[in-house]
Design a protein around this motif. Structure first.
Motif, mmCIF file in Angstrom:
data_model
loop_
_atom_site.group_PDB
_atom_site.id
_atom_site.type_symbol
_atom_site.label_atom_id
_atom_site.label_comp_id
_atom_site.label_asym_id
_atom_site.label_seq_id
_atom_site.Cartn_x
_atom_site.Cartn_y
_atom_site.Cartn_z
ATOM 1 N N LEU A 258 0.827 -1.207 0.000
ATOM 2 C CA LEU A 258 0.000 0.000 0.000
ATOM 3 C C LEU A 258 0.867 1.265 0.000
ATOM 4 N N LYS A 259 1.900 1.224 0.808
ATOM 5 C CA LYS A 259 2.796 2.367 0.943
ATOM 6 C C LYS A 259 3.468 2.653 -0.410
ATOM 7 N N VAL A 260 4.022 1.605 -1.001
ATOM 8 C CA VAL A 260 4.758 1.778 -2.251
ATOM 9 C C VAL A 260 3.818 2.227 -3.375
ATOM 10 N N VAL A 261 2.657 1.594 -3.447
ATOM 11 C CA VAL A 261 1.760 1.898 -4.558
ATOM 12 C C VAL A 261 1.254 3.339 -4.459
ATOM 13 N N ARG A 262 0.981 3.796 -3.264
ATOM 14 C CA ARG A 262 0.494 5.169 -3.081
ATOM 15 C C ARG A 262 1.531 6.193 -3.523
ATOM 16 N N GLU A 263 2.757 5.896 -3.126
ATOM 17 C CA GLU A 263 3.856 6.798 -3.445
ATOM 18 C C GLU A 263 4.057 6.878 -4.966
ATOM 19 N N ARG A 264 4.048 5.711 -5.617
ATOM 20 C CA ARG A 264 4.303 5.707 -7.064
ATOM 21 C C ARG A 264 3.101 6.221 -7.846
ATOM 22 N N ALA A 265 1.915 5.973 -7.307
ATOM 23 C CA ALA A 265 0.710 6.469 -7.977
ATOM 24 C C ALA A 265 0.691 7.997 -7.944
ATOM 25 N N LYS A 266 1.147 8.521 -6.850
ATOM 26 C CA LYS A 266 1.112 9.977 -6.663
ATOM 27 C C LYS A 266 1.926 10.697 -7.739
ATOM 28 N N THR A 267 3.113 10.178 -8.017
ATOM 29 C CA THR A 267 3.942 10.839 -9.028
ATOM 30 C C THR A 267 3.293 10.758 -10.412
#
Lengths: 427, 251
Positions: free
Chosen positions: B123-132
């Motif tokens: 969840l942490k990784v996907v949120r971060e990468r989705a944001k960019t």
């Protein structure tokens, strides 16, 4: 011998081993059901509503043998805080069952209650079944009302927090069980009824549900995994003003399942949802036969039935929406779909709409299809193994039916069962 | 990294040869672009490499880090590090985008004998990468690509690429259907993944994508073959003069 005589003589043979239980308050209801049954006789394959499902094994004098099957998994609702009632081959199991008591409801066994002089269920038992015989005859429902050996009578006066779960165990490979439940929800009452288990080699079950004004009835059931079992089940329900009725059934395996659901929306602004997800591999015949009558203003009904079929499995859907002349502002929706995982399986659907009111929105659709190859490749190209990708797409196909379950806890349990089944039934 | 030798491919259902001996090597850390007119076989190349049904390889080979790709199932190719960003990403009703991403990431990890990602970590990784990539929580929750705009679908492809961290990325006309802003966003996403251990094969009709994703090598494909190879200037030449001159020159 003419058709009518054949039916009657078949019926005489069929009921020879059955007897009408003794009862004071229920004797009239039982006798009336015997008379209804005798006037109809047993169904024949050429009857309009039996064309897709051969009634032979249900008409047979003895229940065809059904081997016991150990699914090697826990019962679906084991983790739910519930009031547990257990029947083994149609016989009440007092040891395995909880005390039949709960707040805001009374709950009794039919066979206990029939010993009393009078009972609230006297006006209910067989009443909806009798009405439900028109315009479509349902002989096995009359047979049930007449000869049911047991069942539960539940009267709900307020909100019942804990679901009532009826577990039907199958222990004898030739058992032939007939159970009849009556559930009466008084105004504003709420109940969740759960049911699970294979029940018997041959099972005939009827459930009459009276949902008074502003009452809500939620029903989630799973029909057991024994491959050779046969079942014919009925739900008859009457819905009052602003009442809610929601029923979902998961069926996995079974040589024959015929689930009939007969609903009447009698009070304005009532809501009725009936949904089913069934999965079959091989010798599997599953029939959903639904009849919904709109007889009040502003009611909503939804039928969502999804079937996954492989290795020669058969799915049947017969769904009717009848909108009476005064049932304006009716919102009726019906969808039946099958996912055929190979060319040997088949899906037979007969959607019917009969509308006499002029201000209504009714829609229906029926489709049969295979796994979407483009979607499958897309998932695989991302590293998802083909089997797992197929399961994902199959669950996605079933999702619209499963989503009809209001409780997330319960729908998660259903999805878990489906996932397990799909994993065990890969090509 | 990606080595394609004399690859010949026909359509399985009809006797029609699409690729007539393709030779191409993409080194780690490099971006190769393939340009070419419609029907030259560019998309077929991407599908054959990723293992789509309906094509028959009649000759030649394709390998990724020495592993024969053509012998592998599509999911095995993905686990080996190949990724195709689709020209037309598929809509999958009923399968949540997040479920799909997590299933894919963990399936690949499992196939490689690595530990699966926990829900929290994922969840942490996907949120971060989705944001960019300007992919919001709602897009992550919705069914895969269902109701996504053209730009959202392409951004979703790049998000999958970012999550799966493949060795070899093939982008099949990722610029099609994108407006200028979306193209910029997608290109930034791709550029962020440029890495010395990763190879890219960018298939496009137009030079404009290559303004954003700067290629090291440009190939021109025509009639099932690579007919010319050069530097970034080759793309500019196509942009100015079209394919006719180049095709005439090599004919």
């Amino acid at each position: 011998m003419g058709i009518a005589e054949t039916r009657i003589s078949q019926l005489q043979d069929r009921v020879v081993g059955l007897s009408v239980p003794a009862s004071a308050w229920n004797a009239e209801n039982r006798t009336a059901a015997v008379e209804r049954l005798q006037s109809m006789g047993l169904p024949a394959p050429r009857d309009e509503y039996w064309r897709f499902t051969d009634p032979k094994s249900l008409n047979a004098i003895e229940a065809p043998k059904a081997a016991l099957f150990d699914p090697k998994e826990t019962d679906v609702f084991d983790t739910v805080d519930r009031l547990e009632i257990v029947f083994v081959d149609g016989v009440f199991d007092a040891v395995a069952s909880d005390d039949l008591s709960g707040s805001n409801m009374t709950i009794e066994r039919l066979s206990d209650a029939e010993g009393h002089d009078s009972h609230w269920a006297a006006d209910c038992y067989g009443a909806l079944e009798a009405i439900g015989q028109t315009p479509v005859q349902r002989p096995f429902a009359a047979l049930n009302t007449a000869y049911a050996t047991d069942g539960v009578l539940i009267r709900v006066t307020g909100k019942v927090e804990k679901p009532v779960n009826i577990t039907y165990r199958h222990a004898n490979d030739t058992s032939d069980a007939i159970l009849h439940h009556v559930i009466k929800l008084e105004e504003g009452a709420e109940l969740t009824l759960l049911e699970n288990g294979p029940a018997a080699a041959r099972f005939n079950k009827s459930c009459e549900v009276f949902v008074a004004d502003r009452a809500a009835f939620h029903h989630v059931r799973t029909q057991g995994r024994d491959h050779e079992r046969r079942a014919v089940t009925y739900i008859f329900a009457d819905l009052g003003t602003e009442s809610v009725f929601k029923s979902f059934t998961l069926t996995a395996n079974g040589a024959l399942t015929r689930n009939e659901c007969v609903l009447r929306l009698n009070g304005d602004d009532a809501t009725a949802h009936v949904a089913g997800a069934s999965v079959g591999d091989g010798d599997f015949h599953h029939d959903d036969t639904v009849f919904i009558t709109h007889d009040a203003v502003g009611c909503e009904s939804r039928q969502v039935f999804k079937k996954v079929l492989r290795n020669g499995a058969t799915g049947v859907f017969q769904g009717k929406i009848l909108v009476k002349p005064d049932a304006q502002k009716t919102d009726g929706y019906q969808i039946s779909q099958s996912l055929l995982l190979d060319a040997d399986s088949q899906f037979l659907a007969k959607p019917e709409l009969e509308i006499y009111a002029d201000d209504v929105a009714c829609s229906h659709g029926s489709t049969s299809g295979a796994i979407d190859e483009e979607a499958l490749f897309y998932l695989c190209s991302r590293g998802v193994p083909k089997d797992q990708a197929t399961d994902l797409l199959t669950l996605a196909f079933l999702a619209e039916a499963v989503d009809e379950i209001e409780s997330d806890t319960l729908s998660d349990l259903i999805v878990e069962k489906l996932e397990g089944w799909l994993e065990r039934h890969r090509p | 990294m990606l080595e394609i030798k004399n690859l010949q491919v026909s359509l399985a259902e009809e006797d029609k040869e699409i690729l007539k001996g393709v030779n191409l090597t993409v080194e780690a850390g490099k971006v190769h672009a393939i340009m070419g007119p419609n029907g030259s076989g560019k998309s077929t190349l991407s599908y054959v490499l990723s293992g789509k049904d309906g094509y028959e390889v009649t000759g030649g080979s394709a390998s990724l880090d020495g592993e024969d790709l053509l012998e592998l199932e599509p999911e095995e190719r993905a686990a080996a590090g190949l990724f195709l960003a689709f020209q037309y990403p598929v809509e999958i009703p009923g399968v949540g985008n997040m479920t799909f991403l997590r299933t894919a990431v963990n399936a690949q990890r499992k196939a490689r004998g690595e530990e699966e990602m926990s829900a929290a970590e994922f969840l942490k990784v996907v949120r971060e990468r989705a944001k960019t990539l300007k992919i919001d929580a709602d897009m992550l929750k919705r069914p895969v690509n269902v109701g996504f705009s053209g730009g959202e679908k392409k951004r979703n492809e790049i998000l999958q690429m970012a999550m799966l961290e493949p060795k070899m990325c093939i982008l099949d006309e990722t610029d099609s259907g994108l407006d200028v802003d979306a193209m910029k966003l997608v290109s930034e996403g791709v550029n962020a993944l440029r890495d010395e251990g990763r190879g890219f094969l960018v298939i496009t009709h137009y030079q404009r994508l290559l303004d954003h994703i700067k290629p090291d090598v440009v190939h021109i494909m025509a009639n099932g073959r690579i007919v010319k190879t050069g530097g970034p200037e080759l793309a500019l030449e196509v942009e100015q003069n079209g394919y006719a001159d180049i095709l005439a020159e090599v004919a």
